[in-house]
Design a protein around this motif. Sequence first.
Motif, mmCIF file in Angstrom:
data_model
loop_
_atom_site.group_PDB
_atom_site.id
_atom_site.type_symbol
_atom_site.label_atom_id
_atom_site.label_comp_id
_atom_site.label_asym_id
_atom_site.label_seq_id
_atom_site.Cartn_x
_atom_site.Cartn_y
_atom_site.Cartn_z
ATOM 1 N N LEU A 76 0.829 -1.204 0.000
ATOM 2 C CA LEU A 76 0.000 0.000 0.000
ATOM 3 C C LEU A 76 0.867 1.258 0.000
ATOM 4 O O LEU A 76 0.592 2.219 -0.736
ATOM 5 C CB LEU A 76 -0.920 0.006 1.218
ATOM 6 N N LEU A 77 1.925 1.268 0.812
ATOM 7 C CA LEU A 77 2.813 2.424 0.831
ATOM 8 C C LEU A 77 3.434 2.658 -0.545
ATOM 9 O O LEU A 77 3.548 3.800 -1.005
ATOM 10 C CB LEU A 77 3.906 2.239 1.886
ATOM 11 N N LEU A 78 3.810 1.588 -1.217
ATOM 12 C CA LEU A 78 4.394 1.719 -2.546
ATOM 13 C C LEU A 78 3.382 2.265 -3.550
ATOM 14 O O LEU A 78 3.713 3.098 -4.399
ATOM 15 C CB LEU A 78 4.936 0.379 -3.014
ATOM 16 N N GLN A 79 2.152 1.795 -3.447
ATOM 17 C CA GLN A 79 1.107 2.291 -4.340
ATOM 18 C C GLN A 79 0.897 3.788 -4.135
ATOM 19 O O GLN A 79 0.829 4.558 -5.105
ATOM 20 C CB GLN A 79 -0.197 1.543 -4.069
ATOM 21 N N LEU A 80 0.814 4.206 -2.873
ATOM 22 C CA LEU A 80 0.588 5.611 -2.556
ATOM 23 C C LEU A 80 1.794 6.471 -2.930
ATOM 24 O O LEU A 80 1.644 7.611 -3.383
ATOM 25 C CB LEU A 80 0.275 5.767 -1.065
ATOM 26 N N ALA A 81 2.997 5.929 -2.753
ATOM 27 C CA ALA A 81 4.219 6.689 -3.018
ATOM 28 C C ALA A 81 4.476 6.892 -4.495
ATOM 29 O O ALA A 81 5.368 7.668 -4.868
ATOM 30 C CB ALA A 81 5.412 5.988 -2.373
ATOM 31 N N ASN A 82 3.710 6.228 -5.341
ATOM 32 C CA ASN A 82 3.909 6.347 -6.787
ATOM 33 C C ASN A 82 3.444 7.696 -7.329
ATOM 34 O O ASN A 82 3.764 8.060 -8.469
ATOM 35 C CB ASN A 82 3.175 5.215 -7.500
ATOM 36 N N HIS A 83 2.703 8.446 -6.522
ATOM 37 C CA HIS A 83 2.219 9.765 -6.943
ATOM 38 C C HIS A 83 3.407 10.709 -7.134
ATOM 39 O O HIS A 83 4.314 10.740 -6.306
ATOM 40 C CB HIS A 83 1.266 10.312 -5.877
ATOM 41 N N PRO A 84 3.423 11.497 -8.203
ATOM 42 C CA PRO A 84 4.584 12.354 -8.467
ATOM 43 C C PRO A 84 4.852 13.435 -7.428
ATOM 44 O O PRO A 84 5.983 13.927 -7.337
ATOM 45 C CB PRO A 84 4.265 12.980 -9.830
ATOM 46 N N ILE A 89 8.777 8.740 2.385
ATOM 47 C CA ILE A 89 8.021 7.759 3.160
ATOM 48 C C ILE A 89 8.108 8.153 4.626
ATOM 49 O O ILE A 89 9.188 8.306 5.185
ATOM 50 C CB ILE A 89 8.609 6.340 2.979
ATOM 51 N N GLY A 90 6.954 8.318 5.263
ATOM 52 C CA GLY A 90 6.920 8.700 6.670
ATOM 53 C C GLY A 90 5.867 9.768 6.898
ATOM 54 O O GLY A 90 5.165 10.161 5.965
ATOM 55 N N GLU A 91 5.691 10.243 8.176
ATOM 56 C CA GLU A 91 6.752 10.014 9.099
ATOM 57 C C GLU A 91 6.572 8.681 9.816
ATOM 58 O O GLU A 91 5.461 8.254 10.069
ATOM 59 C CB GLU A 91 6.918 11.145 10.101
ATOM 60 N N THR A 92 7.688 8.082 10.121
ATOM 61 C CA THR A 92 7.714 6.777 10.740
ATOM 62 C C THR A 92 8.795 6.772 11.804
ATOM 63 O O THR A 92 9.527 7.752 11.954
ATOM 64 C CB THR A 92 7.974 5.689 9.686
ATOM 65 N N GLY A 93 8.883 5.685 12.539
ATOM 66 C CA GLY A 93 9.913 5.601 13.562
ATOM 67 C C GLY A 93 9.390 4.988 14.839
ATOM 68 O O GLY A 93 8.483 4.142 14.808
ATOM 69 N N LEU A 94 9.954 5.440 15.946
ATOM 70 C CA LEU A 94 9.597 4.892 17.257
ATOM 71 C C LEU A 94 9.386 6.021 18.248
ATOM 72 O O LEU A 94 10.111 7.022 18.235
ATOM 73 C CB LEU A 94 10.706 3.973 17.782
ATOM 74 N N ASP A 95 8.403 5.836 19.134
ATOM 75 C CA ASP A 95 8.143 6.807 20.196
ATOM 76 C C ASP A 95 7.775 6.048 21.462
ATOM 77 O O ASP A 95 6.667 5.523 21.576
ATOM 78 C CB ASP A 95 7.022 7.764 19.790
#
Length: 266
Positions: A76-84, A89-95
């Motif tokens: 899904l992230l790859l599909q969404l990231a295909n937009h020009p 990618i993010g924000e992601t990480g740890l909290d």
Amino acid sequence: MFVDSHCHINFPELAQRMPELLENMRQKQVRHALCVSVDLPTLPQVMALAEQYPHIWASVGVHPDYPDTEEPTEALLLQLANHPKVVAIGETGLDYYRLEGDLEWQRARFRTHIAASRACGKPLIIHTRAAADDTLRIMREAGAAVQDGGAGGVMHCFTESLAVAEAAQEMGFYISFSGIVTFKNAKALQEVAAAVDVSRILIETDAPYLAPVPHRGKINEPAYVSHVAQYLADLKGMPLEEFARRTTDNFFTLFAHAKEHADAAR
């Protein structure tokens, strides 16, 4: 010219003031802004802004502070990231500051984002709070480092030690400073900012949060990134114009898809 490398202008307190917000950016020479996704339900708002305004960019991702939300898959992230207009990618990480208990779901989500970043070649926007050791460990294990085939990225709203900054830079990551660096009680962070070479620095607001001095305590907005830039330029003994140029160049070097799109639009 300044770039706000991390803001949330789709949040209601800013979205309802969009014409004023954009005019304030223009007056302060903030020519571009990256509107950062925090979850999937509000992503359409982020994308709508990026599609409407040529100088607004978008990211796709789910923040670690959201336990009860749709979990993103790599596909899904790859599909969404295909937009020009999606440049990261993010924000992601740890909290580990706000949430307690078994946080393996955070670590799994983080790994999913890293995998998506590696697959699409778009850099990561990493959030880490009270979790630096695990953040760096997973970055190494999952191949986020440029030397391991990762797309690199940025440690956003950086508040960690110089050792953490150096470890991230060794993996090809940039360090982004927010309005926190202007606070009187942020002496340790100011020492870190003084030590990080300008070639690895980005600037951000994290609006609507963390407004810099002299607006501390107010709702933040992208125009205020100029205050972050001024403070850091003074800290480093650099002319503001040079610091602005260097950090803008850093933004377009890291977020190469933004540069490609901006160049094509000329």
